[in-house]
Design a protein around this motif. Structure first.
Motif, PDB file in Angstrom:
ATOM      1  N   LYS A  31      18.691  14.460  12.726  1.00 10.87           N
ATOM      2  CA  LYS A  31      18.359  13.785  13.595  1.00 10.87           C
ATOM      3  C   LYS A  31      17.150  13.007  14.456  1.00 10.87           C
ATOM      4  O   LYS A  31      17.739  14.280  16.263  1.00 10.87           O
ATOM      5  CB  LYS A  31      20.028  13.708  14.085  1.00 10.87           C
ATOM      6  CG  LYS A  31      19.906  11.784  15.269  1.00 10.87           C
ATOM      7  CD  LYS A  31      20.844  11.593  15.586  1.00 10.87           C
ATOM      8  CE  LYS A  31      21.436   9.997  16.697  1.00 10.87           C
ATOM      9  NZ  LYS A  31      22.657  10.551  17.199  1.00 10.87           N
ATOM     10  N   CYS A  32      16.714  12.146  14.236  1.00  9.52           N
ATOM     11  CA  CYS A  32      15.174  12.224  14.770  1.00  9.52           C
ATOM     12  C   CYS A  32      15.844  12.087  16.994  1.00  9.52           C
ATOM     13  O   CYS A  32      16.618  10.566  17.358  1.00  9.52           O
ATOM     14  CB  CYS A  32      14.319  11.004  15.197  1.00  9.52           C
ATOM     15  SG  CYS A  32      13.284  10.954  15.631  1.00  9.52           S
ATOM     16  N   SER A  33      14.982  12.674  17.355  1.00  9.73           N
ATOM     17  CA  SER A  33      15.484  12.273  19.081  1.00  9.73           C
ATOM     18  C   SER A  33      14.786  11.249  19.503  1.00  9.73           C
ATOM     19  O   SER A  33      15.194  10.953  20.655  1.00  9.73           O
ATOM     20  CB  SER A  33      15.406  13.411  19.486  1.00  9.73           C
ATOM     21  OG  SER A  33      15.921  14.662  19.197  1.00  9.73           O
ATOM     22  N   ALA A  34      13.395  10.628  19.013  1.00  6.91           N
ATOM     23  CA  ALA A  34      13.345   9.851  19.790  1.00  6.91           C
ATOM     24  C   ALA A  34      13.859   8.241  19.031  1.00  6.91           C
ATOM     25  O   ALA A  34      13.986   7.675  19.499  1.00  6.91           O
ATOM     26  CB  ALA A  34      11.224   9.715  19.354  1.00  6.91           C
ATOM     27  N   CYS A  35      14.267   8.049  17.549  1.00  8.12           N
ATOM     28  CA  CYS A  35      14.631   7.135  16.844  1.00  8.12           C
ATOM     29  C   CYS A  35      16.196   7.047  16.562  1.00  8.12           C
ATOM     30  O   CYS A  35      16.675   6.283  15.696  1.00  8.12           O
ATOM     31  CB  CYS A  35      13.297   6.149  16.347  1.00  8.12           C
ATOM     32  SG  CYS A  35      13.639   7.620  14.597  1.00  8.12           S
ATOM     33  N   ASN A  36      16.920   8.239  16.645  1.00  6.33           N
ATOM     34  CA  ASN A  36      18.137   8.348  16.126  1.00  6.33           C
ATOM     35  C   ASN A  36      17.850   8.227  14.720  1.00  6.33           C
ATOM     36  O   ASN A  36      19.456   8.887  14.094  1.00  6.33           O
ATOM     37  CB  ASN A  36      18.884   7.180  16.812  1.00  6.33           C
ATOM     38  CG  ASN A  36      18.933   7.321  18.526  1.00  6.33           C
ATOM     39  OD1 ASN A  36      18.853   9.223  18.225  1.00  6.33           O
ATOM     40  ND2 ASN A  36      19.522   6.926  19.316  1.00  6.33           N
ATOM     41  N   TRP A  45       8.623  15.889  10.492  1.00  7.09           N
ATOM     42  CA  TRP A  45       8.066  15.026  10.832  1.00  7.09           C
ATOM     43  C   TRP A  45       9.271  13.722  10.194  1.00  7.09           C
ATOM     44  O   TRP A  45       9.584  13.937   9.689  1.00  7.09           O
ATOM     45  CB  TRP A  45       6.720  14.308  10.672  1.00  7.09           C
ATOM     46  CG  TRP A  45       6.121  15.325  12.020  1.00  7.09           C
ATOM     47  CD1 TRP A  45       5.088  14.805  12.750  1.00  7.09           C
ATOM     48  CD2 TRP A  45       4.847  16.717  10.988  1.00  7.09           C
ATOM     49  NE1 TRP A  45       4.391  15.698  12.919  1.00  7.09           N
ATOM     50  CE2 TRP A  45       4.238  16.865  11.404  1.00  7.09           C
ATOM     51  CE3 TRP A  45       4.909  16.734   9.338  1.00  7.09           C
ATOM     52  CZ2 TRP A  45       3.291  17.548  11.392  1.00  7.09           C
ATOM     53  CZ3 TRP A  45       4.207  17.657   9.410  1.00  7.09           C
ATOM     54  CH2 TRP A  45       2.901  18.244   9.721  1.00  7.09           C
ATOM     55  N   CYS A  46       9.594  13.455  11.817  1.00  9.97           N
ATOM     56  CA  CYS A  46      10.567  12.275  11.204  1.00  9.97           C
ATOM     57  C   CYS A  46       9.663  11.164  10.349  1.00  9.97           C
ATOM     58  O   CYS A  46       8.314  10.729  10.893  1.00  9.97           O
ATOM     59  CB  CYS A  46      11.049  11.201  13.055  1.00  9.97           C
ATOM     60  SG  CYS A  46      12.243   9.793  12.031  1.00  9.97           S
ATOM     61  N   PRO A  47      10.221  10.740   9.492  1.00  8.49           N
ATOM     62  CA  PRO A  47       9.550   9.357   8.046  1.00  8.49           C
ATOM     63  C   PRO A  47       9.782   8.133   9.262  1.00  8.49           C
ATOM     64  O   PRO A  47       8.269   7.386   8.479  1.00  8.49           O
ATOM     65  CB  PRO A  47      10.767  10.062   7.128  1.00  8.49           C
ATOM     66  CG  PRO A  47      11.847   9.823   7.817  1.00  8.49           C
ATOM     67  CD  PRO A  47      11.259  10.892   8.493  1.00  8.49           C
ATOM     68  N   ASN A  48      10.452   8.035   9.702  1.00 12.26           N
ATOM     69  CA  ASN A  48      10.505   6.461  10.347  1.00 12.26           C
ATOM     70  C   ASN A  48       9.450   6.775  11.194  1.00 12.26           C
ATOM     71  O   ASN A  48       8.783   5.452  12.207  1.00 12.26           O
ATOM     72  CB  ASN A  48      11.631   6.408  11.258  1.00 12.26           C
ATOM     73  CG  ASN A  48      12.304   4.497  11.209  1.00 12.26           C
ATOM     74  OD1 ASN A  48      11.939   3.602  10.403  1.00 12.26           O
ATOM     75  ND2 ASN A  48      12.481   4.307  13.001  1.00 12.26           N
ATOM     76  N   CYS A  49       9.172   7.026  11.825  1.00 12.41           N
ATOM     77  CA  CYS A  49       8.382   7.279  13.797  1.00 12.41           C
ATOM     78  C   CYS A  49       8.208   8.579  13.868  1.00 12.41           C
ATOM     79  O   CYS A  49       7.203   8.207  15.067  1.00 12.41           O
ATOM     80  CB  CYS A  49       9.364   7.414  14.908  1.00 12.41           C
ATOM     81  SG  CYS A  49      10.375   8.212  15.691  1.00 12.41           S
ATOM     82  N   SER A  50       7.334   9.678  12.630  1.00  7.18           N
ATOM     83  CA  SER A  50       6.296  10.536  12.622  1.00  7.18           C
ATOM     84  C   SER A  50       6.625  11.711  14.274  1.00  7.18           C
ATOM     85  O   SER A  50       6.273  12.318  13.961  1.00  7.18           O
ATOM     86  CB  SER A  50       4.948   9.936  13.173  1.00  7.18           C
ATOM     87  OG  SER A  50       4.996   9.680  12.173  1.00  7.18           O
TER      88      SER A  50
HETATM   89 ZN   LIG Z   1      12.207   9.042  14.329  1.00 11.07          ZN
END
Ligand SMILES: [Zn+2]
Length: 137
Positions: A31-36, A45-50
């Motif tokens: 679970k991305c800590s930046a965009c959840n 890397w998160c595919p949503n916000c990197s």
């Molecule tokens: Zn993210």
């Protein structure tokens, strides 16, 4: 445990927390800590916000059948004895979609929207696969 002849996942450093949790009957995903956003991919890397920051989030294991198909033709020798078998795309309650199989169900009862819950199938001493079964309502 019986010998397992079908293909097994290749476990590396980025995916090993997923497989170790599955061995302990826990479904967890990054679970991305930046965009959840919760993702099924194990890349850095998160595919949503990197963002590279993430935690391992324990999931409910509940979801619905988002899409499905039945394999009647032999594409893989290792699956020949199981024909016909289902392949399903499950939309988890927390959002991500995961490809799997439904167990203990006849093909004619599989439909989009069918509520399901996770089932952990121990196939080797190291690997537990993520399968799903219909929730009886
Ligand atoms: Zn993210």
């Amino acid at each position: 445990m019986n010998q397992y002849f079908k293909p097994l996942p290749v476990i590396d450093d980025t995916s090993s927390p997923f497989w170790k949790a599955a061995k302990n009957k826990i479904l967890q995903l990054p679970k991305c800590s930046a965009c959840n956003e919760i993702r099924i991919q194990f890349e850095r890397w998160c595919p949503n916000c990197s963002s590279e920051r993430f935690i391992w989030e324990k999931l409910s294991g509940e979801g619905i059948v988002w899409s499905h198909c039945i394999f009647y033709k032999k594409y893989f020798n290792e699956f020949e004895k199981e024909i016909p078998y289902n392949v399903v795309l499950i939309k988890l309650k927390e959002g991500p979609k995961i490809i799997s199989n439904l167990i203990d169900i006849e093909s004619k009862y599989i439909r989009v929207g069918l509520p399901v819950s996770v089932y952990f199938e121990d196939v080797t001493n190291e690997i537990t696969l993520i399968k799903f079964k219909s929730i009886k309502t």
